[in-house]
Enzyme design. Structure first.
Site, PDB file in Angstrom:
ATOM      1  N   HIS A 130      -8.272   1.402  -1.115  1.00 16.51           N
ATOM      2  CA  HIS A 130      -7.827   2.304  -0.049  1.00 16.51           C
ATOM      3  C   HIS A 130      -8.893   3.363   0.251  1.00 16.51           C
ATOM      4  O   HIS A 130      -9.284   3.550   1.414  1.00 16.51           O
ATOM      5  CB  HIS A 130      -6.510   2.973  -0.473  1.00 16.51           C
ATOM      6  CG  HIS A 130      -5.992   3.974   0.504  1.00 16.51           C
ATOM      7  ND1 HIS A 130      -5.055   3.654   1.461  1.00 16.51           N
ATOM      8  CD2 HIS A 130      -6.276   5.292   0.674  1.00 16.51           C
ATOM      9  CE1 HIS A 130      -4.790   4.729   2.180  1.00 16.51           C
ATOM     10  NE2 HIS A 130      -5.516   5.743   1.716  1.00 16.51           N
ATOM     11  N   GLU A 131      -9.367   4.033  -0.779  1.00 20.76           N
ATOM     12  CA  GLU A 131     -10.355   5.094  -0.566  1.00 20.76           C
ATOM     13  C   GLU A 131     -11.679   4.525  -0.056  1.00 20.76           C
ATOM     14  O   GLU A 131     -12.304   5.114   0.829  1.00 20.76           O
ATOM     15  CB  GLU A 131     -10.545   5.920  -1.837  1.00 20.76           C
ATOM     16  CG  GLU A 131      -9.314   6.685  -2.286  1.00 20.76           C
ATOM     17  CD  GLU A 131      -8.713   7.636  -1.252  1.00 20.76           C
ATOM     18  OE1 GLU A 131      -9.425   8.056  -0.308  1.00 20.76           O
ATOM     19  OE2 GLU A 131      -7.523   7.964  -1.382  1.00 20.76           O
ATOM     20  N   HIS A 134     -11.593   3.919   3.657  1.00 21.61           N
ATOM     21  CA  HIS A 134     -11.914   5.089   4.481  1.00 21.61           C
ATOM     22  C   HIS A 134     -13.416   5.208   4.701  1.00 21.61           C
ATOM     23  O   HIS A 134     -13.867   5.569   5.791  1.00 21.61           O
ATOM     24  CB  HIS A 134     -11.385   6.367   3.836  1.00 21.61           C
ATOM     25  CG  HIS A 134      -9.904   6.536   3.901  1.00 21.61           C
ATOM     26  ND1 HIS A 134      -9.163   6.321   5.041  1.00 21.61           N
ATOM     27  CD2 HIS A 134      -9.015   6.910   2.939  1.00 21.61           C
ATOM     28  CE1 HIS A 134      -7.886   6.571   4.792  1.00 21.61           C
ATOM     29  NE2 HIS A 134      -7.769   6.919   3.520  1.00 21.61           N
ATOM     30  N   HIS A 140      -5.518   5.679   8.022  1.00 19.37           N
ATOM     31  CA  HIS A 140      -4.251   5.198   7.472  1.00 19.37           C
ATOM     32  C   HIS A 140      -3.587   4.239   8.440  1.00 19.37           C
ATOM     33  O   HIS A 140      -3.587   4.452   9.651  1.00 19.37           O
ATOM     34  CB  HIS A 140      -3.323   6.362   7.144  1.00 19.37           C
ATOM     35  CG  HIS A 140      -3.759   7.117   5.931  1.00 19.37           C
ATOM     36  ND1 HIS A 140      -3.545   8.458   5.774  1.00 19.37           N
ATOM     37  CD2 HIS A 140      -4.412   6.709   4.805  1.00 19.37           C
ATOM     38  CE1 HIS A 140      -4.043   8.850   4.612  1.00 19.37           C
ATOM     39  NE2 HIS A 140      -4.583   7.809   4.015  1.00 19.37           N
ATOM     40  N   CYS A 141      -3.027   3.185   7.885  1.00 22.34           N
ATOM     41  CA  CYS A 141      -2.419   2.096   8.648  1.00 22.34           C
ATOM     42  C   CYS A 141      -0.898   2.207   8.539  1.00 22.34           C
ATOM     43  O   CYS A 141      -0.371   2.629   7.516  1.00 22.34           O
ATOM     44  CB  CYS A 141      -2.906   0.763   8.078  1.00 22.34           C
ATOM     45  SG  CYS A 141      -2.290  -0.687   8.949  1.00 22.34           S
ATOM     46  N   CYS A 146       0.067  -3.067   3.950  1.00 26.01           N
ATOM     47  CA  CYS A 146      -1.388  -2.920   4.046  1.00 26.01           C
ATOM     48  C   CYS A 146      -1.868  -1.902   3.017  1.00 26.01           C
ATOM     49  O   CYS A 146      -1.262  -0.847   2.836  1.00 26.01           O
ATOM     50  CB  CYS A 146      -1.797  -2.475   5.448  1.00 26.01           C
ATOM     51  SG  CYS A 146      -3.597  -2.273   5.645  1.00 26.01           S
ATOM     52  N   CYS A 165      -4.277  -5.474   6.076  1.00 25.72           N
ATOM     53  CA  CYS A 165      -3.593  -6.226   7.127  1.00 25.72           C
ATOM     54  C   CYS A 165      -4.675  -6.900   7.986  1.00 25.72           C
ATOM     55  O   CYS A 165      -5.868  -6.654   7.797  1.00 25.72           O
ATOM     56  CB  CYS A 165      -2.714  -5.293   7.967  1.00 25.72           C
ATOM     57  SG  CYS A 165      -3.649  -4.114   8.985  1.00 25.72           S
ATOM     58  N   CYS A 168      -6.998  -4.286   9.889  1.00 23.03           N
ATOM     59  CA  CYS A 168      -7.917  -3.584   8.981  1.00 23.03           C
ATOM     60  C   CYS A 168      -8.971  -4.541   8.426  1.00 23.03           C
ATOM     61  O   CYS A 168     -10.146  -4.173   8.304  1.00 23.03           O
ATOM     62  CB  CYS A 168      -7.133  -2.905   7.859  1.00 23.03           C
ATOM     63  SG  CYS A 168      -6.136  -1.493   8.413  1.00 23.03           S
TER      64      CYS A 168
END
Length: 190
Positions: A130-131, A134, A140-141, A146, A165, A168
């Site tokens: 996640h990080e 970015h 953010h989705c 996701c 997803c 992304c």
């Protein structure tokens, strides 16, 4: 060759770092390597909160990176915060080089329940992806499941997958290939 550097900040189990190294390569298709560095933790420690300022630590992390480093992910046990939030699971530079994730609140023991090492590994991987997402420009989705969906509570981390997803994933692919979004002939789901 470009690398995603994984940098332990403090004591992190080697098995967690190796798991991240292998999994990050599978996700981003960029070679990952573990690099050790020194940090001045006293400069980011807030004794009133008994926590560490995430932004200050992130700035130390991105200082003096090697030329072949494409992205850098700091991994720590420290309890992180920024002034407007009580705590953070992690922080990253949008479209930047650096990301940081903390295992402090990913442990079951933090919540008074028996430790589960496999669950810790999965939570750490989700937050690391996640990080790093970015740093590749992803915000953010809102797609359920996701990995880029925002997580305020550990239960929300558990509910999402380790995968991006379709939208992304296409953005990550676009970044890796250097193609424009329109050149990829991608059709968003209806």
């Amino acid at each position: 060759m470009s690398y995603i550097d994984i940098v332990p900040i403090g004591e992190i189990e080697d098995s967690l770092l190796l798991y991240l190294q292998q999994s990050i390569f599978q996700t981003f298709k960029i070679q990952a390597r573990i690099r050790n560095r020194r940090f001045d933790l006293s400069s980011v420690y807030d004794p009133i909160r008994d926590q560490y300022n995430s932004t200050g630590l992130l700035l130390q992390l991105i200082n003096d990176v090697s030329p072949e480093t494409a992205k850098i992910l700091g991994v720590t046990e420290l309890d992180l915060f920024i002034p407007i939030f009580t705590f953070l699971f992690g922080e990253a530079q949008l479209n930047g080089i650096g990301a940081l994730v903390s295992t402090h609140r990913l442990h079951n023991q933090f919540y008074g329940i028996p430790e589960n090492k496999e669950l810790l590994r999965i939570r750490l991987l989700k937050e690391g992806i996640h990080e790093l997402g970015h740093t590749f420009g992803l915000i953010h989705c809102f797609t359920l499941g996701c990995v880029m969906k925002s997580s305020t509570y550990v239960e929300e981390i558990d509910q999402k997958s380790i995968d991006f997803c379709r939208v992304c994933e296409q953005e990550i692919l676009r970044f890796r290939t250097g193609k424009k979004y329109d050149d990829m002939n991608f059709q968003a789901p209806l």
